[in-house]
Design a protein around this motif. Structure first.
Motif, PDB file in Angstrom:
ATOM      1  N   VAL A   1      -2.898  -9.708   5.230  1.00  0.00           N
ATOM      2  CA  VAL A   1      -4.199  -9.766   5.908  1.00  0.00           C
ATOM      3  C   VAL A   1      -4.619 -11.214   6.126  1.00  0.00           C
ATOM      4  O   VAL A   1      -5.080 -11.584   7.206  1.00  0.00           O
ATOM      5  CB  VAL A   1      -5.276  -8.999   5.107  1.00  0.00           C
ATOM      6  N   LEU A   2      -4.440 -12.049   5.115  1.00  0.00           N
ATOM      7  CA  LEU A   2      -4.827 -13.454   5.228  1.00  0.00           C
ATOM      8  C   LEU A   2      -4.017 -14.188   6.290  1.00  0.00           C
ATOM      9  O   LEU A   2      -4.487 -15.175   6.862  1.00  0.00           O
ATOM     10  CB  LEU A   2      -4.686 -14.153   3.875  1.00  0.00           C
ATOM     11  N   ALA A   3      -2.817 -13.700   6.582  1.00  0.00           N
ATOM     12  CA  ALA A   3      -1.939 -14.353   7.552  1.00  0.00           C
ATOM     13  C   ALA A   3      -2.121 -13.842   8.978  1.00  0.00           C
ATOM     14  O   ALA A   3      -1.510 -14.367   9.906  1.00  0.00           O
ATOM     15  CB  ALA A   3      -0.476 -14.169   7.136  1.00  0.00           C
ATOM     16  N   CYS A   4      -2.971 -12.840   9.192  1.00  0.00           N
ATOM     17  CA  CYS A   4      -3.090 -12.269  10.531  1.00  0.00           C
ATOM     18  C   CYS A   4      -4.369 -12.722  11.231  1.00  0.00           C
ATOM     19  O   CYS A   4      -5.305 -13.205  10.604  1.00  0.00           O
ATOM     20  CB  CYS A   4      -3.010 -10.737  10.490  1.00  0.00           C
ATOM     21  N   ASP A   5      -4.368 -12.534  12.550  1.00  0.00           N
ATOM     22  CA  ASP A   5      -5.527 -12.874  13.373  1.00  0.00           C
ATOM     23  C   ASP A   5      -6.306 -11.640  13.795  1.00  0.00           C
ATOM     24  O   ASP A   5      -7.428 -11.750  14.276  1.00  0.00           O
ATOM     25  CB  ASP A   5      -5.063 -13.635  14.623  1.00  0.00           C
ATOM     26  N   ALA A   6      -5.713 -10.467  13.641  1.00  0.00           N
ATOM     27  CA  ALA A   6      -6.361  -9.185  13.937  1.00  0.00           C
ATOM     28  C   ALA A   6      -5.533  -8.108  13.251  1.00  0.00           C
ATOM     29  O   ALA A   6      -4.351  -8.312  12.952  1.00  0.00           O
ATOM     30  CB  ALA A   6      -6.445  -8.930  15.434  1.00  0.00           C
ATOM     31  N   ILE A   7      -6.158  -6.945  13.036  1.00  0.00           N
ATOM     32  CA  ILE A   7      -5.479  -5.861  12.320  1.00  0.00           C
ATOM     33  C   ILE A   7      -5.837  -4.515  12.942  1.00  0.00           C
ATOM     34  O   ILE A   7      -6.967  -4.316  13.388  1.00  0.00           O
ATOM     35  CB  ILE A   7      -5.833  -5.894  10.816  1.00  0.00           C
ATOM     36  N   ILE A   8      -4.842  -3.645  12.987  1.00  0.00           N
ATOM     37  CA  ILE A   8      -5.046  -2.250  13.375  1.00  0.00           C
ATOM     38  C   ILE A   8      -4.677  -1.402  12.176  1.00  0.00           C
ATOM     39  O   ILE A   8      -3.586  -1.551  11.607  1.00  0.00           O
ATOM     40  CB  ILE A   8      -4.179  -1.845  14.587  1.00  0.00           C
ATOM     41  N   LEU A   9      -5.574  -0.509  11.799  1.00  0.00           N
ATOM     42  CA  LEU A   9      -5.360   0.401  10.683  1.00  0.00           C
ATOM     43  C   LEU A   9      -5.103   1.807  11.214  1.00  0.00           C
ATOM     44  O   LEU A   9      -5.727   2.213  12.202  1.00  0.00           O
ATOM     45  CB  LEU A   9      -6.595   0.426   9.781  1.00  0.00           C
ATOM     46  N   GLY A  10      -4.230   2.529  10.559  1.00  0.00           N
ATOM     47  CA  GLY A  10      -3.971   3.914  10.942  1.00  0.00           C
ATOM     48  C   GLY A  10      -3.864   4.776   9.704  1.00  0.00           C
ATOM     49  O   GLY A  10      -3.281   4.371   8.700  1.00  0.00           O
ATOM     50  N   THR A  11      -4.440   5.965   9.772  1.00  0.00           N
ATOM     51  CA  THR A  11      -4.408   6.853   8.625  1.00  0.00           C
ATOM     52  C   THR A  11      -4.475   8.311   9.052  1.00  0.00           C
ATOM     53  O   THR A  11      -4.942   8.629  10.142  1.00  0.00           O
ATOM     54  CB  THR A  11      -5.559   6.553   7.646  1.00  0.00           C
ATOM     55  N   THR A  12      -4.035   9.146   8.166  1.00  0.00           N
ATOM     56  CA  THR A  12      -4.267  10.569   8.300  1.00  0.00           C
ATOM     57  C   THR A  12      -5.602  10.892   7.648  1.00  0.00           C
ATOM     58  O   THR A  12      -6.118  10.111   6.843  1.00  0.00           O
ATOM     59  CB  THR A  12      -3.152  11.357   7.584  1.00  0.00           C
ATOM     60  N   GLU A  13      -6.146  12.028   8.013  1.00  0.00           N
ATOM     61  CA  GLU A  13      -7.332  12.552   7.344  1.00  0.00           C
ATOM     62  C   GLU A  13      -6.836  13.434   6.202  1.00  0.00           C
ATOM     63  O   GLU A  13      -6.125  14.408   6.431  1.00  0.00           O
ATOM     64  CB  GLU A  13      -8.154  13.387   8.329  1.00  0.00           C
ATOM     65  N   ASN A  14      -7.169  13.057   4.984  1.00  0.00           N
ATOM     66  CA  ASN A  14      -6.735  13.810   3.809  1.00  0.00           C
ATOM     67  C   ASN A  14      -7.959  14.262   3.036  1.00  0.00           C
ATOM     68  O   ASN A  14      -8.659  13.433   2.450  1.00  0.00           O
ATOM     69  CB  ASN A  14      -5.852  12.943   2.899  1.00  0.00           C
ATOM     70  N   LEU A  15      -8.221  15.572   3.054  1.00  0.00           N
ATOM     71  CA  LEU A  15      -9.368  16.127   2.347  1.00  0.00           C
ATOM     72  C   LEU A  15     -10.667  15.435   2.758  1.00  0.00           C
ATOM     73  O   LEU A  15     -11.519  15.136   1.937  1.00  0.00           O
ATOM     74  CB  LEU A  15      -9.160  16.041   0.825  1.00  0.00           C
ATOM     75  N   GLY A  16     -10.794  15.134   4.050  1.00  0.00           N
ATOM     76  CA  GLY A  16     -12.001  14.511   4.568  1.00  0.00           C
ATOM     77  C   GLY A  16     -12.108  13.031   4.257  1.00  0.00           C
ATOM     78  O   GLY A  16     -13.194  12.445   4.357  1.00  0.00           O
ATOM     79  N   TYR A  17     -11.000  12.388   3.902  1.00  0.00           N
ATOM     80  CA  TYR A  17     -11.009  10.971   3.532  1.00  0.00           C
ATOM     81  C   TYR A  17      -9.741  10.322   4.079  1.00  0.00           C
ATOM     82  O   TYR A  17      -8.840  11.007   4.576  1.00  0.00           O
ATOM     83  CB  TYR A  17     -11.061  10.855   1.993  1.00  0.00           C
ATOM     84  N   MET A  18      -9.655   8.999   3.984  1.00  0.00           N
ATOM     85  CA  MET A  18      -8.442   8.311   4.409  1.00  0.00           C
ATOM     86  C   MET A  18      -7.298   8.637   3.450  1.00  0.00           C
ATOM     87  O   MET A  18      -7.526   9.138   2.346  1.00  0.00           O
ATOM     88  CB  MET A  18      -8.683   6.804   4.465  1.00  0.00           C
ATOM     89  N   SER A  19      -6.086   8.331   3.858  1.00  0.00           N
ATOM     90  CA  SER A  19      -4.932   8.572   2.991  1.00  0.00           C
ATOM     91  C   SER A  19      -5.049   7.738   1.723  1.00  0.00           C
ATOM     92  O   SER A  19      -5.637   6.650   1.720  1.00  0.00           O
ATOM     93  CB  SER A  19      -3.635   8.218   3.725  1.00  0.00           C
ATOM     94  N   GLY A  20      -4.474   8.240   0.656  1.00  0.00           N
ATOM     95  CA  GLY A  20      -4.459   7.487  -0.591  1.00  0.00           C
ATOM     96  C   GLY A  20      -3.736   6.158  -0.435  1.00  0.00           C
ATOM     97  O   GLY A  20      -4.092   5.160  -1.070  1.00  0.00           O
ATOM     98  N   ALA A  21      -2.725   6.130   0.420  1.00  0.00           N
ATOM     99  CA  ALA A  21      -1.974   4.892   0.640  1.00  0.00           C
ATOM    100  C   ALA A  21      -2.857   3.822   1.285  1.00  0.00           C
ATOM    101  O   ALA A  21      -2.823   2.653   0.881  1.00  0.00           O
ATOM    102  CB  ALA A  21      -0.746   5.162   1.504  1.00  0.00           C
ATOM    103  N   LEU A  22      -3.668   4.199   2.287  1.00  0.00           N
ATOM    104  CA  LEU A  22      -4.551   3.209   2.911  1.00  0.00           C
ATOM    105  C   LEU A  22      -5.649   2.794   1.933  1.00  0.00           C
ATOM    106  O   LEU A  22      -6.017   1.612   1.869  1.00  0.00           O
ATOM    107  CB  LEU A  22      -5.153   3.732   4.214  1.00  0.00           C
ATOM    108  N   LYS A  23      -6.148   3.729   1.146  1.00  0.00           N
ATOM    109  CA  LYS A  23      -7.159   3.387   0.137  1.00  0.00           C
ATOM    110  C   LYS A  23      -6.575   2.411  -0.871  1.00  0.00           C
ATOM    111  O   LYS A  23      -7.230   1.442  -1.279  1.00  0.00           O
ATOM    112  CB  LYS A  23      -7.666   4.658  -0.559  1.00  0.00           C
TER     113      LYS A  23
END
Length: 156
Positions: A52-74
């Motif tokens: 993150v510190l090395a980037c100029d922009a970021i795109i995040l992608g996740t599945t919806e898991n039990l009404g929340y983001m994936s555990g991996a993204l969390k």
């Protein structure tokens, strides 16, 4: 030659369909007309604060898991939040959600964390809701292309 920018894509892809979405985002970001952007694509468990510190922009992608983001993204956020908190304010970002239902809780969670980080949302969130559709891939490709093109043009 202009300074190269780095676009980081951090997306959870636990199924063939979600992998196609992540690949579509990457394909859009690598569009041939985008000249000065390097694209790095990582799974959330492989990404961390240094990325993150090395980037100029970021795109995040996740599945919806039990009404929340994936555990991996969390987990990515848990490991990156404090190391990035004071150093990435204003970081342009976008995100997409593969939602079997409505994606509302997932969207709210991502927006809450990124608001705390003071990241700047560059595009409306992309919610790929309901049964899988090939149009999701087109939308993800556009998301990647618009983010990379905006970064390339100095708009973000």
């Amino acid at each position: 030659m202009a300074d190269r920018k780095k676009l980081l894509i951090v997306a959870h892809a636990p199924s063939p369909n979600t992998l196609r979405l992540r690949e579509a985002v990457e394909q859009g970001a690598l569009h041939e007309d985008i000249e000065n952007v390097d694209v790095v694509t990582l799974a959330p468990l492989d990404a961390g604060p240094d990325d993150v510190l090395a980037c100029d922009a970021i795109i995040l992608g996740t599945t919806e898991n039990l009404g929340y983001m994936s555990g991996a993204l969390k987990d990515f956020f848990d490991r990156s939040y404090y190391p990035c908190l004071e150093k990435t304010q204003g970081l342009p970002f976008a995100f997409y959600i593969r939602a079997g239902h409505d994606g509302t809780g997932t969207r709210r969670a991502i927006e809450s964390i990124t608001t705390g980080l003071r990241w700047k949302l560059s595009q409306d969130p992309l919610l790929c809701r309901g049964e899988y559709s090939d149009t999701f891939e087109e939308q993800c490709q556009e998301l990647g292309m618009y983010m990379a093109a905006s970064l390339d043009a100095g708009l973000i």
